[in-house]
Design an enzyme around this catalytic site. Structure first.
Site, short mmCIF file in Angstrom:
data_model
loop_
_atom_site.label_atom_id
_atom_site.label_comp_id
_atom_site.label_asym_id
_atom_site.label_seq_id
_atom_site.Cartn_x
_atom_site.Cartn_y
_atom_site.Cartn_z
N LYS A 69 0.94 -1.17 0.05
CA LYS A 69 -0.04 0.02 -0.11
C LYS A 69 0.95 1.34 -0.07
O LYS A 69 1.58 1.27 1.09
CB LYS A 69 -1.03 -0.03 1.17
N THR B 110 -2.89 -5.39 0.82
CA THR B 110 -2.42 -4.07 0.92
C THR B 110 -3.35 -3.26 1.99
O THR B 110 -2.76 -2.40 2.69
CB THR B 110 -2.46 -3.27 -0.42
N ASP B 111 -4.48 -3.62 2.23
CA ASP B 111 -5.34 -2.91 3.32
C ASP B 111 -4.98 -3.24 4.51
O ASP B 111 -4.87 -2.37 5.44
CB ASP B 111 -6.83 -3.10 2.87
N PHE C 255 31.25 30.34 -13.57
CA PHE C 255 31.43 29.26 -14.53
C PHE C 255 32.21 29.93 -15.70
O PHE C 255 31.76 30.50 -16.74
CB PHE C 255 29.97 28.84 -15.08
N ARG D 67 27.58 34.96 -10.92
CA ARG D 67 26.42 34.86 -11.45
C ARG D 67 25.48 34.13 -10.15
O ARG D 67 25.94 33.81 -9.20
CB ARG D 67 26.57 33.50 -12.40
N GLN E 9 29.09 21.15 -9.85
CA GLN E 9 29.83 19.92 -9.26
C GLN E 9 31.07 19.89 -8.42
O GLN E 9 30.98 19.30 -7.30
CB GLN E 9 30.70 19.31 -10.45
N ASN F 162 20.31 22.53 -12.20
CA ASN F 162 20.96 23.92 -12.19
C ASN F 162 19.84 24.56 -12.78
O ASN F 162 19.50 24.84 -13.88
CB ASN F 162 22.17 23.97 -13.33
N HIS G 251 18.77 27.55 -13.98
CA HIS G 251 19.46 28.70 -14.74
C HIS G 251 18.79 30.12 -14.38
O HIS G 251 17.51 30.10 -14.53
CB HIS G 251 19.65 28.32 -16.30
#
Length: 314
Positions: free
Chosen positions: A27, A72-73, A172, A189, A235, A261, A263
């Site tokens: 479940k 599942t119940d 970068f 940035r 990274q 990322n 941007h």
């Protein structure tokens, strides 16, 4: 003429070319809210719990024989019943579920239990934090996946959608220049990402760990490294985060990151007769760079079984 009652006796669906492979069932996404009412000041815990069992369930598939089928119940009811006396941390509650199912049913040899925790913050009024009123926190989710294979226990915990942004302290430059490059060097940035981080606990230590303290510490490390590191690439930021986690937490054997990322592009305002000294940005939701990495403790190999069903990762 009376209608014939369909048979409920098991029968085989045989095949000369197909056989049953890996299987599990349970479940999913049981939304459990627990209120601790010790005195006037209440504590609220918000879990979404998924339970999936593994074991001797072949005949359920091949014959429709439900003799070994824990419905599942029933799994849902077990989750709420075990929460009656408290839920503690996501890790400890998932381990409790794994202990219960593998010890109660001889044919259940393992399984997978995932617990997501969402935060509620105490509402602050003019008189201070309210005793029993809360406001939902951000989209960040604390998540644990516990997998069991016989007596072997694998616990992977982490954070999902921890959104961070820094408006400076990130560059970068120096990346490959070829005929396809259009991106300009950026010496200062915006860097933003939605951190998904997972860490695998040493199986020999996992039952004795203060999981709340580890979660708080790893989260603090992630935020501190993101904020303080002068980053030359996303990274590099991930590497710095991971190194500190491995160095400061001997109970963690491996940590993995998945970080988009997010941007932010400087908008060209020259058509309007304006400059843009790095103050107006267009936030693009897609496409996006996706940075993923695994960092392991030296001398400790990665355990593939711990990562078999960790969602949305390498």
């Amino acid at each position: 003429m009376s209608a014939t009652t369909p048979s409920t006796e098991p029968y085989e669906i045989a095949s000369e070319v197909a056989e049953l492979g890996f299987n599990q069932y349970g479940k999913a996404e049981n939304h459990l809210v627990h209120v601790r009412r010790d005195g006037d000041v209440h504590e609220i815990t918000d879990f979404t719990v998924s339970s999936q069992l593994r074991g001797d369930f072949a005949r359920v598939h091949t014959h429709g024989d439900n003799a070994h089928c824990v419905a599942t119940d029933s799994q849902k009811n077990t989750i709420f019943s075990l929460a009656r006396d408290g839920v503690s941390t996501p890790e400890e509650f998932a381990i409790r579920l794994s202990d219960h199912f593998t010890s109660t049913y001889a044919w259940v040899t393992g399984g997978r239990w995932q617990v997501d925790q969402r935060s509620w913050e105490r509402i602050v009024t003019d008189d201070g934090p309210h005793d029993h009123s809360f406001v939902r926190g951000g989209k960040e989710v604390r998540r644990t996946v516990v997998q069991r294979d016989g007596d072997e226990l694998f616990v992977v915990s982490g954070v999902v959608d921890l959104t961070v942004l820094k408006s400076s302290g990130s560059a970068f430059v120096g990346f490959v220049t070829d005929k396809y490059r259009t991106l300009a060097d950026a010496t200062d940035r915006i860097m933003s990402t939605d951190v998904t981080a997972w860490w695998h606990y040493d199986p020999a230590r996992v039952r004795d760990v203060d999981h709340d303290a580890v979660y708080a510490s790893v989260r603090r490390i992630i935020l501190t490294e993101f904020a303080e590191l002068h980053s030359l690439a996303l990274q590099q930021t991930l590497w710095a985060m991971a190194v500190r986690v491995i160095e400061e937490h001997e109970e963690i054997n491996e940590i993995r990151f998945s970080c988009p990322n997010n941007h932010h592009f400087v908008v060209d305002l020259s058509p309007f007769g304006q400059d843009n000294p790095n103050v107006v940005f267009y936030a693009a939701d897609r496409p996006y760079g996706l940075i993923e990495a695994s960092i392991v403790r030296k001398g400790v190999p990665s355990e593939p079984r711990a990562w078999d069903s960790v969602p949305a990762f390498i």
